[in-house]
Design a protein around this motif. Structure first.
Motif, short mmCIF file in Angstrom:
data_model
loop_
_atom_site.label_atom_id
_atom_site.label_comp_id
_atom_site.label_asym_id
_atom_site.label_seq_id
_atom_site.Cartn_x
_atom_site.Cartn_y
_atom_site.Cartn_z
N ARG B 214 0.83 -1.21 0.00
CA ARG B 214 0.00 0.00 0.00
C ARG B 214 0.86 1.26 0.00
O ARG B 214 0.54 2.24 -0.64
N MET B 217 1.91 1.77 -3.49
CA MET B 217 0.84 2.35 -4.31
C MET B 217 0.72 3.83 -4.04
O MET B 217 0.55 4.63 -4.96
N SER B 218 0.81 4.21 -2.76
CA SER B 218 0.64 5.62 -2.46
C SER B 218 1.83 6.43 -2.95
O SER B 218 1.78 7.65 -2.99
N ALA B 219 2.91 5.75 -3.34
CA ALA B 219 4.04 6.44 -3.93
C ALA B 219 3.91 6.50 -5.44
O ALA B 219 4.87 6.84 -6.13
N GLY B 220 2.74 6.16 -5.95
CA GLY B 220 2.49 6.35 -7.37
C GLY B 220 3.06 5.28 -8.27
O GLY B 220 3.37 5.53 -9.42
N ILE B 221 3.19 4.08 -7.74
CA ILE B 221 3.73 3.01 -8.58
C ILE B 221 2.69 1.92 -8.77
O ILE B 221 2.07 1.46 -7.81
N ASN B 222 2.51 1.55 -10.02
CA ASN B 222 1.54 0.51 -10.34
C ASN B 222 2.11 -0.85 -9.97
O ASN B 222 2.89 -1.44 -10.71
N ASN C 50 -8.86 7.75 2.78
CA ASN C 50 -8.80 6.55 1.94
C ASN C 50 -9.69 6.68 0.71
O ASN C 50 -9.36 6.17 -0.36
N PHE C 55 -7.79 4.27 -1.83
CA PHE C 55 -7.57 3.01 -1.13
C PHE C 55 -8.88 2.31 -0.79
O PHE C 55 -8.92 1.11 -0.58
N LYS C 74 -7.43 3.83 -9.24
CA LYS C 74 -6.47 3.09 -8.43
C LYS C 74 -5.58 4.06 -7.64
O LYS C 74 -5.26 5.14 -8.16
N PRO C 75 -5.16 3.67 -6.43
CA PRO C 75 -4.33 4.56 -5.61
C PRO C 75 -3.10 5.07 -6.35
O PRO C 75 -2.73 6.23 -6.21
N TYR C 76 -2.45 4.20 -7.15
CA TYR C 76 -1.23 4.66 -7.81
C TYR C 76 -1.52 5.67 -8.90
O TYR C 76 -0.72 6.57 -9.16
N ALA C 79 -2.10 8.89 -7.06
CA ALA C 79 -0.81 9.41 -6.59
C ALA C 79 -0.05 10.05 -7.75
O ALA C 79 0.54 11.12 -7.60
N ASN C 80 -0.09 9.42 -8.90
CA ASN C 80 0.61 9.96 -10.05
C ASN C 80 0.03 11.28 -10.53
O ASN C 80 0.70 12.06 -11.19
N ARG C 85 -0.05 11.23 0.32
CA ARG C 85 -0.60 11.13 1.67
C ARG C 85 0.41 10.51 2.62
O ARG C 85 1.33 9.81 2.20
N PRO C 105 9.01 6.51 -4.29
CA PRO C 105 8.26 7.55 -5.01
C PRO C 105 9.07 8.20 -6.11
O PRO C 105 8.50 8.64 -7.13
N SER C 108 8.48 6.80 -9.44
CA SER C 108 7.13 6.82 -10.01
C SER C 108 7.12 7.60 -11.31
O SER C 108 8.00 8.40 -11.59
N GLN C 109 6.09 7.32 -12.08
CA GLN C 109 5.90 7.99 -13.37
C GLN C 109 5.90 9.49 -13.21
O GLN C 109 6.48 10.22 -14.01
N ARG C 161 8.49 10.81 2.33
CA ARG C 161 8.09 9.91 1.26
C ARG C 161 6.94 10.52 0.46
O ARG C 161 6.90 10.44 -0.77
N LEU C 165 7.09 12.74 -3.89
CA LEU C 165 6.23 12.61 -5.07
C LEU C 165 5.99 13.98 -5.71
O LEU C 165 5.39 14.06 -6.77
#
Lengths: 288, 338, 258
Positions: B214, B217-222, C50, C55, C74-76, C79-80, C85, C105, C108-109, C161, C165
């Motif tokens: 989780r 995911m919250s770090a933006g990674i699929n 959430n 989430f 989706k959460p990711y 986030a992107n 959070r 992070p 991440s994209q 963290r 992002l």
């Protein structure tokens, strides 16, 4: 008509295979991959009790169930206790223990025509012009009785309530004085006992072989996956879907297809609805 | 005047070399270089040179150990991103049958069949298991356990790909040395390749998924696509081993889907120590020769592997490799105090 | 420019097995806003986070971020798009060195896109960020295994963290819980500074004194329902809030004296 009657019977057999596995997993989250091995051990035990010790089936059957239950108990306290709470280690340990048992039995020559169990009831009856032998009636009755008894047990007895408590929230259950290890071992023991019950009623239908243990495990897993791991209703539903599909496949395509059906069902279900028919997807998604 | 006393103290090389983290090294002397390189180079040199000195049966054992080693490395990669496979035989078998079918029906040369089976097997397995990576570990384990059985049953029921007889009379490697060294070099390459992959940022993300998905995911990674990528890499490695074994024995049959190929790598990883690729490699180098010694036991071998596996999980949670590593790190030299 | 709406929540609701954890919550955030969310335990604050971050899937309602409907994404993905959070119970990678936690992070994209492919060494970026958070780069703290750090550091690591992002919207879920006064005093200015630089922030907090010092606006939740919204003083004067949140006749901390 034939399809319906035999479909029901093979569905009940599947439910019997799966019920112990589901109970254990549902209560303590333990995937008991030794389930198939315990099933075969049940067969091995009753055969020895009847042919070596010379007991009658009335005496041998309960003794077998108790023996397997104790084995499950031992499995928990001897092996699982050390890895409790690490799901993957639990899985490896039970799986390896199961394979070891099955391979040991095969190696010791536990297969062939010599190892067959007498049917309980020789006669057969006719329902809607379909002939059914007594053993299958017994299977049917046992299956139905087990599901009802389990339902009553879980809802209305102290231990059953403790089971449910543990299944729902382990920490809270602990804080109100339910001892997790005790309940956990009891759940494994009951699951093993149920495997033995299945063995006692189902095995007389055919020959005994250690390799059947693998099949039983696969069927149990298939039913659990298709129905959703935590759901009892799902388990019954999945047994019926797979059971009927299997009977139809065996009848109209060929007996070799029997085992492909549950496997294909798994693949299909996983693609369409990964948590199983009645699984709790929300929870799964959150815990992944 | 008293005679000057020579004072000495013990010094751990490890402490001097590793500054701050495991990844930042300070190397100050040839001794330090030796200390860092020896455990990496020496075993590999032994593995590379061994086939020159031993022949026949023993070199077969080496080949077998490398094949199991590849499967164990592939298992370890999946484990490091939280996927727990009980079906290395699936990847292995898919690779084996792919190479076999291309050889038998399309008459393609070896240098085509092996690479295509490697990548194709990886892609097929990743595709098959993609829906499952969303679920908890237990599901993944169950499905990987069942898929090889499904494949075996389908081949048997449909009689495709040689049915119960398997595909025989396939092309062999042009010479024995290529055969041996292909697998040894592949094993070493994969070992060091995966080791550097897992310490890269890409590998870090994979390990983080196993740690807390989780947060990833919250770090933006699929996480799902990352898991499928890991699945592809791992399945490719194992498919290569399968394709190799097909040409090695010039045969592809049911046996490639057998439980042995799932249990042995798992046991190797558990004995060597999960959580490190070197552990998985070491485990297979120990376990395979041992299992050859047990050949006389016949049917009992599987039971013994399983017993070893249970023992390793329960009694050796850190594995042999971690133990050796710790001992090596405690290695001390005596230096003079001025 | 300053009036641009960044986040719009419309009629958001979620029920868990028949119990409404959050029901019919509406609010709007402009770019650069600083919103505090308060409420008694079980008021649905974390569920709200959430729901916004994907989430938990909403049972009803809409979340619109930056003009795009992100409800149920989706959460990711969310986030992107720029929503970061922290977690009430810190979620970190305990086996990794602290600074490596920020690499995730940074991979991440979003970060790759923002930095246009040339992001330099991720390790350096991570160490810089941690330095800002009070993990001194000259000490060995950033290199220690995350799991071995004290709680206050973990909370700050979690914040770092989220910041790695480079979010447009930062949601802090009880960041200060378990932190010492000194630690809070260290972190609060950082958050304040980020906000004045234009980072839109939602802060869920039990420590009202600290919260009221920094936020422009407060929203009060009780049993999943929004019962008040406004400036800290306004909200605390509302009778309903007094009753629900603090009980009647309780001394209420006021916003920072002028």
């Amino acid at each position: 008509m034939w399809l319906i009657v035999y479909g029901i019977i093979s569905s009940v057999i599947l439910a019997l295979y799966a019920v112990g596995f589901s109970l254990t997993y549902g209560v303590s989250g333990l995937p008991n991959f030794a389930h198939g091995a315990l099933y075969i051990l049940g067969g091995y035990a009753i055969w020895n009790l009847m042919n070596v010790a010379g007991l009658s089936i009335i005496a041998a059957a309960p003794l077998t169930v108790i023996t397997c239950g104790l084995l499950g108990f031992g499995l928990y306290w001897g092996l699982l206790l050390r890895v409790r709470g690490i799901p993957l280690s639990e899985l490896v340990v039970t799986f390896a223990a199961g394979v070891a048992i099955l391979e040991l039995l095969t190696w010791s020559g536990f297969y062939g025509i010599r190892y067959s169990l007498p049917v309980f009831w020789e006669e057969s009856i006719e329902i809607f012009s379909v002939v059914i032998d007594g053993q299958r009636i017994l299977v049917l009755a046992t299956g139905v009785a087990l599901v009802i008894l389990l339902h009553l047990f879980v809802r209305h007895t102290r231990t059953g309530l403790a089971f449910r408590g543990l299944a729902q929230n382990e920490r809270t259950a602990l804080s109100v004085g339910i001892e997790a290890d005790w309940i956990g071992s009891l759940s494994v023991a009951m699951g093993s006992g149920l495997a033995a019950v299945a063995a006692v009623v189902v095995l007389p239908l055919g020959m005994m072989e250690a390799t059947i243990g693998y099949e039983v495990l696969i069927y149990a897993l298939a039913v659990a996956i298709v129905g959703g791991l935590e759901s009892t209703t799902g388990m019954v539903l999945a047994s019926f879907i797979i059971g009927f599909a299997q009977t139809a496949a065996a009848r109209y395509i060929g007996p070799k297809w029997m085992i492909i059906v549950p496997l294909a069902a798994i693949v299909l279900v996983l693609v369409v609805r990964p948590s199983g028919l009645l699984g709790k997807f929300k929870e799964l998604e959150e815990r992944v | 005047m008293q005679e000057a006393e020579v004072k000495v103290r013990k010094r751990r090389l490890e402490r001097a070399i590793k500054a701050r983290t495991d990844t930042v090294f300070v190397i100050a002397s040839p001794g330090d270089i030796l200390y860092v390189l020896a455990p990496r180079v020496v075993p590999m040199a032994i593995l590379l040179l061994l086939p020159l000195f031993v022949g026949g049966y023993h070199s077969k054992v080496i080949v077998h150990a490398c094949v199991v080693g590849l499967l164990a490395l592939s298992w370890e990669l999946l484990a490091s991103c939280g996927l727990f496979s009980l079906g290395q035989s699936l990847f292995f078998g898919v690779g084996a049958y792919m190479a076999g079918a291309m050889d038998k029906y399309l008459h393609l040369p070896i240098w085509v069949t092996i690479p295509v089976a490697t990548l194709g097997g990886g892609a097929l397995c990743a595709l098959l298991l993609a829906p499952v990576v969303r679920l908890r570990g237990v599901y993944f384990a169950m499905v990987t356990l069942m898929l090889p059985i499904l494949f075996k049953q389908i081949i048997e029921a449909w009689g495709i790909l040689g049915g119960t007889h398997g595909l025989s009379g396939l092309t062999a490697f042009p010479n024995e040395w290529l055969d041996k060294y292909l697998i040894i070099v592949a094993f070493i390459t994969v070992l060091f390749g995966l080791r550097s992959l897992i310490t890269s940022d890409y590998g870090l993300v994979l390990k983080a998924i196993a740690d807390d998905d989780r947060a990833v995911m919250s770090a933006g990674i699929n996480i799902y696509s990352r898991k499928v990528q890991a699945l592809f890499i791992a399945a490719s490695v194992a498919s290569f081993a399968g394709a190799f074994i097909t040409h090695h024995y010039q045969f592809a049959g049911f046996s490639v889907f057998a439980l042995d190929w799932a249990i042995l790598p798992l046991a190797a990883a558990a004995v060597g120590g999960t959580g490190s690729f070197a552990g998985a490699a070491l485990g297979s180098m120990i376990l395979v020769p041992l299992s050859e010694a047990l050949r006389a036991m016949g049917g009992l071998r599987m039971a013994i592997y399983c017993a070893i596996l249970v023992f390793a999980v329960l009694a050796l949670p850190e594995g042999i490799f971690r133990f050796l590593e710790r001992k090596y790190q405690e290695f001390e030299t005596v230096i003079e105090v001025k | 420019m300053s009036a641009e709406t960044l986040l719009k929540v419309e009629g958001l609701g979620k029920s868990f097995g028949g119990v409404m954890a959050v029901s019919n919550v509406d609010f709007e955030l402009k770019r650069g806003d600083f919103l505090g969310v308060i409420g008694p335990n079980g008021a649905g604050k974390t569920t709200l986070v959430n729901l916004i971050t994907g989430f938990v899937k909403p049972s009803r309602g809409k979340v619109i971020f930056n003009g795009k409907d992100i409800t149920g994404r989706k959460p990711y993905d969310i986030a992107n798009m720029g929503v970061a959070r922290t977690f009430q119970m810190v979620r970190l990678f305990h086996n990794m060195p602290a600074y490596k936690n920020l690499i995730i992070p940074l991979c991440s994209q979003r970060v790759r896109k923002l930095r246009g492919g040339k992001y330099g060494e991720r390790d350096d970026v991570a160490i810089d960020l941690l330095d800002d958070m009070g993990f001194e780069r000259t000490s060995n703290v950033p290199y220690k295994t995350a799991g071995s750090l004290p709680h206050g550091y973990l909370k700050r690591l979690d914040l770092a963290r989220a910041l790695a992002l480079r979010p447009d919207l930062l949601i802090l879920d009880e960041l200060f819980s378990g932190m010492s006064m000194a630690e809070v005093a260290g972190v609060l200015p950082i958050i304040e500074k980020l906000n004045t630089q234009g980072l839109t922030t939602i802060m869920i907090e039990h420590r009202l004194r600290e919260l009221f010092r920094v936020v422009d606006r407060v929203m009060v939740l009780n049993f999943g329902v929004k019962i008040a919204e406004g400036s800290p003083d306004q909200v605390m004067d509302s009778d309903e809030v007094k009753k629900a949140y603090l009980g009647v006749d309780v001394e209420i901390p006021r916003g920072k004296p002028a």
